[in-house]
Design an enzyme around this catalytic site. Structure first.
Site, mmCIF file in Angstrom:
data_model
loop_
_atom_site.group_PDB
_atom_site.id
_atom_site.type_symbol
_atom_site.label_atom_id
_atom_site.label_comp_id
_atom_site.label_asym_id
_atom_site.label_seq_id
_atom_site.Cartn_x
_atom_site.Cartn_y
_atom_site.Cartn_z
ATOM 1 N N SER A 1 -48.760 -36.384 -2.532
ATOM 2 C CA SER A 1 -49.522 -35.473 -2.081
ATOM 3 C C SER A 1 -50.994 -35.846 -1.511
ATOM 4 O O SER A 1 -51.004 -36.758 -0.704
ATOM 5 C CB SER A 1 -49.429 -34.277 -3.132
ATOM 6 O OG SER A 1 -50.040 -33.001 -2.390
ATOM 7 N N ASP B 1 -41.708 -28.298 2.388
ATOM 8 C CA ASP B 1 -41.243 -28.647 1.151
ATOM 9 C C ASP B 1 -41.815 -27.739 0.154
ATOM 10 O O ASP B 1 -41.659 -27.904 -0.741
ATOM 11 C CB ASP B 1 -41.728 -30.226 0.600
ATOM 12 C CG ASP B 1 -43.339 -30.010 0.580
ATOM 13 O OD1 ASP B 1 -43.880 -29.238 0.730
ATOM 14 O OD2 ASP B 1 -43.794 -31.166 0.311
ATOM 15 N N HIS C 1 -42.016 -29.831 -3.004
ATOM 16 C CA HIS C 1 -43.199 -30.695 -3.043
ATOM 17 C C HIS C 1 -43.366 -31.538 -4.049
ATOM 18 O O HIS C 1 -43.801 -32.887 -4.419
ATOM 19 C CB HIS C 1 -44.315 -29.996 -2.836
ATOM 20 C CG HIS C 1 -45.685 -30.740 -2.465
ATOM 21 N ND1 HIS C 1 -45.967 -31.400 -1.366
ATOM 22 C CD2 HIS C 1 -46.816 -30.691 -3.376
ATOM 23 C CE1 HIS C 1 -47.120 -31.755 -1.445
ATOM 24 N NE2 HIS C 1 -47.600 -31.456 -2.635
#
Ligand SMILES: *[C@@H]1O[C@H](CO)[C@@H](O)[C@H](O)[C@H]1NC(C)=O
Ligand SMILES: *[C@@H]1O[C@H](CO)[C@@H](O)[C@H](O)[C@H]1NC(C)=O
Length: 445
Positions: A215, A379, A412
């Protein structure tokens, strides 16, 4: 089927959806081999919430309420340090307010930089090791697992903490700013991780490092690469694997700014953490970028107006956060203008096919009421256009190798936990360690 396609971005634009998990027995055969071979060291760079933060309060600290002045979490270590993020014990009001107050950052226009709240000192835990990345809260391992499954997969490949595997946690509330702007905390992190990479390489016979980010960590890594000379990158970096990197920001971040984010905990009132979340410099960095979110596409719709990615300043004004406009315009916009190609091989592994906020629709009550959300592909947190931004951005780069692996249905956070995506990550690292990565890339010259 099930093969990933390696693309040279200058010639082919192809992304293949990964459907099939690697057969476990194949995996094990590879693993056994790896124990006898010298591995390229890996450095893990977590995503925003995956960093543990500790705090201590000095005499300067004045809680805004009686409770916050007196309240400390029960467990305190030497020197008065206590867990600030993540501590499940503070999620309930009224402690949530004390937590939010201590997490809040302040932008100082005269310094052109961000600082902690007065009287609050913070630090990351165990820089250099992967220990602090395993769980959000080590006291609640089962429900707060973070990079533990990924680290275990790496251990099965033969990686060992502090020897061939390293962790680079950072204070995720802070971001980076465009060059020419002071950025005390973020720049210090870039210095520290640079040194960690050099030490990891030196202690492994000069082998260059594989960087693996999750991320927000990916945005920091790309900046790190581009802020160091090509000779440094060539010497120290073997490969950059970015998991679920939000290259072009997210619509979800506009929701956080407008109405707060409950941190995924149903009991948390998002409005109680909204001010703290607005104060975070890295959250500004994650607002939707114009290249991925076209002008004609409204991302936020209210009774009075619509906002596209071109209207972020007006959006910040209208939600009641005008303080954000100056740092956004001066520090963030020039920072995200270009995602320069580092010339180091990059692999993006992303989830897809999960409902992801694409536009937010507010009623009469305004931004204090949660909006109706229209979903699109992504996601669950990051929109597909943002996950794929580098494919677009590096289209004409002659010397940039980019590979994108999509794992369908993976969210995610599950990208670092789910067996299917872990298989993809392990496979990619194995290819790199086997020296197959360069030869399998289509060469442009
Ligand atoms: C790695 O070093 C850290 C100190 O930075 C330590 O806490 C951790 O236990 C070490 N890991 C191992 C596996 O020894
Ligand atoms: C719309 O504008 C009116 C008048 O300026 C304001 O009072 C109201 O809060 C706005 N509503 C929204 C949802 O922005």
């Amino acid at each position: 089927m099930g093969g990933s396609v390696v693309v040279n971005v200058a010639t082919v634009m192809m992304v293949i959806t990964m459907m099939v998990a690697v057969v476990p027995s194949t995996c094990r055969a590879i693993i056994n081999d790896n124990h006898h071979r010298q591995l390229y060291p890996v450095v893990l760079v977590p995503g925003a919430g995956g960093n543990q933060l500790e705090a201590r309060l000095t005499a300067e600290y004045k809680g805004t309420s009686w409770l916050c002045s007196r309240f400390y979490p029960v467990k305190k270590q030497e020197g008065g340090w206590f867990r600030l993020w993540f501590d499940v014990g503070v999620l309930l009001a009224p402690f949530l307010e004390c937590f939010a107050e201590r997490m809040t950052l302040y932008y100082h226009p005269e310094l052109d930089d961000y600082r902690n709240a007065p009287g609050v000192e913070t630090r990351v835990c165990q820089f250099g090791s992967t220990q602090s990345l395993l769980y959000l809260d080590p006291n609640l391992k089962h429900i707060t697992s973070y990079m533990e499954p990924l680290v275990e997969s790496l251990q099965e490949l033969g990686y060992t903490d502090n020897k061939t595997m390293f962790g680079a946690p950072y204070d995720f509330r802070y971001g980076l700013a465009a060059e020419g702007h002071p950025c005390d905390v973020g720049s210090t992190f870039l210095q520290n991780i640079k040194q960690l990479i050099e030490e990891a390489s030196d202690s492994n016979g000069g082998k260059p490092v594989i960087l693996i980010s999750h991320s927000l960590g990916g945005l920091f890594v790309l900046q790190l690469l581009n802020r160091n000379p090509p000779s440094w990158r060539k010497q120290y970096i073997k490969h950059f694997i970015a998991l679920a990197a939000p290259w072009g920001g997210t619509v979800d971040e506009m929701l956080t700014f407008a109405s707060g984010n409950s941190l995924g905990v149903p009991l948390v009132n998002p409005l109680l953490v909204r001010n703290e979340q607005r104060s975070s410099e890295s959250n500004l960095w994650l607002l939707p970028r114009t290249k991925q979110f076209p002008q004609e596409k409204p991302l936020v719709v209210t009774k009075n107006s619509t906002y596209s990615s071109f209207d972020i300043s007006r959006f910040l004004e209208d939600i009641g956060f005008p303080e954000g406009v100056q740092p956004y315009q001066k520090r963030v916009l020039p920072l995200v203008e270009k995602l320069a190609a580092p010339g180091i091989p990059v692999t993006c592994i992303i989830g897809s096919g999960v409902q992801t906020p694409e536009s937010l629709h507010y009623g009469e009550e305004g931004f204090d009421k949660q909006p109706e959300i229209v979903y699109g592909d992504g996601d669950g947190t990051v929109n597909m256009a943002s996950l794929l931004a580098l494919v677009d951005e590096w289209r004409d780069e002659e010397n940039q190798r980019l590979k994108v692996i999509k794992v369908d249905g993976i969210s995610h956070t599950n990208i670092i936990k789910d067996d299917e995506s872990l298989d993809q990550i392990v496979k990619e690292i194995t290819i790199i360690n086997d020296g197959l990565s360069t030869s399998s890339f289509v060469s442009s010259s």
